[in-house]
Design an enzyme around this catalytic site. Structure first.
Site, mmCIF file in Angstrom:
data_model
loop_
_atom_site.group_PDB
_atom_site.id
_atom_site.type_symbol
_atom_site.label_atom_id
_atom_site.label_comp_id
_atom_site.label_asym_id
_atom_site.label_seq_id
_atom_site.Cartn_x
_atom_site.Cartn_y
_atom_site.Cartn_z
ATOM 1 N N ASP A 177 -3.283 4.289 -2.412
ATOM 2 C CA ASP A 177 -4.306 4.704 -1.434
ATOM 3 C C ASP A 177 -4.386 6.227 -1.377
ATOM 4 O O ASP A 177 -3.818 6.853 -0.482
ATOM 5 C CB ASP A 177 -3.927 4.104 -0.070
ATOM 6 N N ASP A 215 -13.870 14.364 -5.219
ATOM 7 C CA ASP A 215 -13.999 15.646 -5.882
ATOM 8 C C ASP A 215 -15.276 15.593 -6.720
ATOM 9 O O ASP A 215 -16.089 14.673 -6.562
ATOM 10 C CB ASP A 215 -12.764 15.918 -6.759
ATOM 11 N N LYS A 268 -7.605 7.911 -2.026
ATOM 12 C CA LYS A 268 -8.972 8.262 -1.595
ATOM 13 C C LYS A 268 -9.535 9.454 -2.363
ATOM 14 O O LYS A 268 -9.868 10.502 -1.791
ATOM 15 C CB LYS A 268 -8.997 8.562 -0.091
ATOM 16 N N ARG A 328 2.175 -0.659 11.034
ATOM 17 C CA ARG A 328 3.077 -0.550 12.180
ATOM 18 C C ARG A 328 3.509 -1.886 12.791
ATOM 19 O O ARG A 328 4.687 -2.040 13.151
ATOM 20 C CB ARG A 328 2.450 0.367 13.238
ATOM 21 N N THR A 331 -11.310 3.981 9.627
ATOM 22 C CA THR A 331 -11.164 3.216 10.866
ATOM 23 C C THR A 331 -10.668 4.069 12.032
ATOM 24 O O THR A 331 -10.600 3.598 13.163
ATOM 25 C CB THR A 331 -10.224 2.004 10.670
ATOM 26 N N LYS A 364 0.840 -1.192 0.000
ATOM 27 C CA LYS A 364 0.000 0.000 0.000
ATOM 28 C C LYS A 364 0.877 1.245 0.000
ATOM 29 O O LYS A 364 1.702 1.435 0.881
ATOM 30 C CB LYS A 364 -0.925 0.038 1.215
#
Length: 227
Positions: free
Chosen positions: A59, A64, A61, A208, A118, A30
């Site tokens: 990624d 518009d 997103k 992480r 999330t 990603k």
């Protein structure tokens, strides 16, 4: 279920080092805002050089007006990535416009729509959308499904209900997975691998817990053994 490794490290060099550590595995990568804005399409090409079989999820997103989103989606498809996302909040017209613009692309990337981030808990989500997450996320997913998208980005807790209201083949991708119960950090609706399996999640995104580990390769290997 597929593993998508988040390349969210502070520098291109650190991200490339991580990709080299896990190049033997069948995983997705990603690439988000920070990495793409800083390092651009050349970074995507470098990742493919490390392993041509890496699948890339860009990624960004998109959100518009419909035509602007469709123009951007076409440019993203021309980058050769394997998946990207838009915001379901943009609405059915915008999402349908995106998919119509991509209809003649050979081997077009998968297109997912972001439902509820999330990082939201239910209370903060309601202050923005005036509805509970579980209800609104499913509505957004149905709009995405009706617009011809391939799936949605959601938490594991919405995945099963979304599939029940769309299709079992409608993809769900869940960010912020803490595979073995690690600290949730700034994520609110997190889940482990067991929960993701129960909810029929198709892609789990792990960041992480992998890149902050002393041995990222061993963590990836352990995750793959458990999904």
């Amino acid at each position: 279920m597929k593993l998508c490794v988040a390349l969210d490290l502070p520098s291109k060099e650190e991200n490339l080092h991580l990709a080299n550590q896990i190049k033997e595995f069948d995983v997705w990568l990603k690439v988000g805002f920070r990495s793409y804005i800083r390092d651009g399409k050349e970074f995507l090409e470098e990742l493919k050089t490390i392993n041509p079989n890496f699948k890339i999820f860009l990624d960004l997103k998109l959100y518009d007006i419909p035509n602007t989103m469709a123009d951007a989606a076409l440019e993203i498809a021309n980058l050769g990535v394997d998946m990207f996302n838009v915001h379901a909040s943009s609405g059915k017209v915008a999402m349908s416009t995106v998919m119509n613009r991509l209809k003649d692309i050979e081997n077009r990337p998968l297109v997912l729509a972001v439902t509820a981030l999330t990082s939201f808990d239910n209370d903060t989500f309601k202050t923005v959308y005036n509805e509970d997450i579980a209800i609104k996320a499913t509505k957004m997913a149905k709009d995405s499904f009706d617009s011809g998208l391939d799936g949605v980005v959601c938490s594991a807790f919405e995945s099963y209900d979304i599939k029940q209201n769309t299709s079992k083949s409608f993809c769900t991708l869940t960010p912020g997975i803490r595979p073995f119960g690690e600290d949730s950090g700034d994520q609110k609706r997190v889940a482990d691998i067991t929960k993701a399996k129960e909810e029929l999640v198709d892609f789990i995104v792990v960041g992480r817990p992998i890149y902050k580990a002393d041995d990222p390769k061993s963590v990836v290997e352990k995750i793959l053994q458990n999904i």
